[in-house]
Scaffold this active site. Structure first.
Site, PDB file in Angstrom:
ATOM      1  N   ASP A 211       0.874  -1.253   0.002  1.00  0.00           N
ATOM      2  CA  ASP A 211       0.066  -0.053  -0.002  1.00  0.00           C
ATOM      3  C   ASP A 211       0.947   1.123  -0.019  1.00  0.00           C
ATOM      4  O   ASP A 211       2.235   1.233  -0.257  1.00  0.00           O
ATOM      5  CB  ASP A 211      -0.975   0.093   1.179  1.00  0.00           C
ATOM      6  CG  ASP A 211      -0.161  -0.125   2.464  1.00  0.00           C
ATOM      7  OD1 ASP A 211       0.618  -0.917   3.015  1.00  0.00           O
ATOM      8  OD2 ASP A 211       0.324   1.191   3.120  1.00  0.00           O
ATOM      9  N   ASP A 213       1.197   3.676   2.502  1.00  0.00           N
ATOM     10  CA  ASP A 213       1.324   4.225   3.776  1.00  0.00           C
ATOM     11  C   ASP A 213       0.283   5.483   4.000  1.00  0.00           C
ATOM     12  O   ASP A 213      -0.712   5.365   2.954  1.00  0.00           O
ATOM     13  CB  ASP A 213       2.664   4.624   4.082  1.00  0.00           C
ATOM     14  CG  ASP A 213       3.095   4.731   5.663  1.00  0.00           C
ATOM     15  OD1 ASP A 213       2.528   4.045   6.250  1.00  0.00           O
ATOM     16  OD2 ASP A 213       3.689   5.924   6.027  1.00  0.00           O
TER      17      ASP A 213
END
Ligand code: ZN
Length: 295
Positions: A211, A213
């Site tokens: 992802d 963050d």
């Protein structure tokens, strides 16, 4: 000449998938002066290369990043004859251009951990290993060659910020990590790289971005509703690609057997304590790490 044994460290999801690709698989338990490793080792062959796999978080993902028995893990790998080891690890991306599902050959680390034992020699001896390049350039090169066979974007360098966790960053911290020069954020790269160097082991890390963050604000229509599902999907995709990468690395011959790597001499000038002042127990640990003694 037999191919050199390759150590693999990975997350819980990886073991099940990897087991399907390993021939003559067996489990082996190892005990070390630093206690028990995270799990039993899964040992077998891929493309006639001996593979020694360790599940970093243990059975059922029981160890959080601060509690992983890192020293036992690396000492046990050494006892099992592993001189070269490739780790994989989930990370958050701090850069727009590093997309979830890409693979990243990490080359630098900023260590922000603060409650982990990060040396085999704490309170035993003063040992100062050089760490300017925390990952083995030879293994990184091999991974790069192997990655060219894969249809996945592989980044050849990145700085990994290793945080203590277990909570993820605040947005202010995430933005600060970008400003520090970090490209990835994760929780396990350290002390692994430190211990590998103290174990005179060639070591590399393949990071798997799941992802972005929290520095990157999500728009309302993206929302957070499906975030966990998306992260799991991204990690499954990365794990599948990591295994393809290991299969390609396993095919490579001479380069992996090459012994003239400077990682294998990292203790040569690092021991500052007078040998006469080092305890017999610590000498025994040292001999295993140097590779001059086995169990
Ligand atoms: Zn090396």
């Amino acid at each position: 000449m037999a191919k050199e044994t390759l150590g693999i460290i990975g997350g819980s999801g990886l073991e099940t998938v990897l087991a399907e690709h390993i021939e003559d698989a067996k489990k082996e338990e190892v005990v070390t002066p630093f206690g028990k490793p995270s799990s039993e080792f899964l040992i077998g062959n891929i493309n006639d290369r001996k593979i020694v796999f360790l599940n970093r978080h243990g059975k059922g993902h029981r160890f959080d990043p601060s509690s992983i028995p890192y020293r036992a893990n690396f000492f046990a790998l050494k006892l099992l004859g592993v001189k070269s080891c490739i780790a994989s690890g989930a990370v958050g991306s701090l850069r727009e251009e590093i997309h979830p599902r890409d693979l990243v050959l990490v080359d630098q680390i900023i260590d922000k951990t603060f409650k982990r034992e990060n040396s085999f020699f704490t309170a035993k001896a003063a040992v100062h290993c050089e760490l300017a390049q925390p990952y083995c350039p030879r293994l990184r090169e091999l991974l790069l060659v192997a990655s060219e066979k894969l249809e996945v974007k592989t980044h050849t360098k990145a700085t990994y910020v290793c945080m203590e966790g277990p909570q993820f960053s605040t947005r202010a911290e995430s933005l600060m990590h970008r400003n520090l020069g970090g490209d990835l954020i994760g929780m396990t790269a350290m002390p692994e790289a430190r211990l590998a160097r103290e174990a005179q082991m060639c070591f590399a890390l393949v990071a798997m971005p799941s992802d972005y963050d929290c520095w990157r604000e999500v728009s309302n229509d993206e929302g957070n509703q499906n975030l966990i599902g998306e992260i799991i999907g991204n990690l499954n995709s990365c794990s599948a690609n990591f295994i393809k990468l290991i299969k390609e690395v396993s095919k490579l011959d001479d380069q992996v057997v090459e012994r003239k790597c400077k990682c294998n001499k990292s203790l040569e000038q690092a021991i500052w304590s007078d040998p006469k002042e080092i305890s017999p127990d610590a000498i025994e640990i040292l001999e295993v790490l140097k590779g001059s003694s086995k169990r």
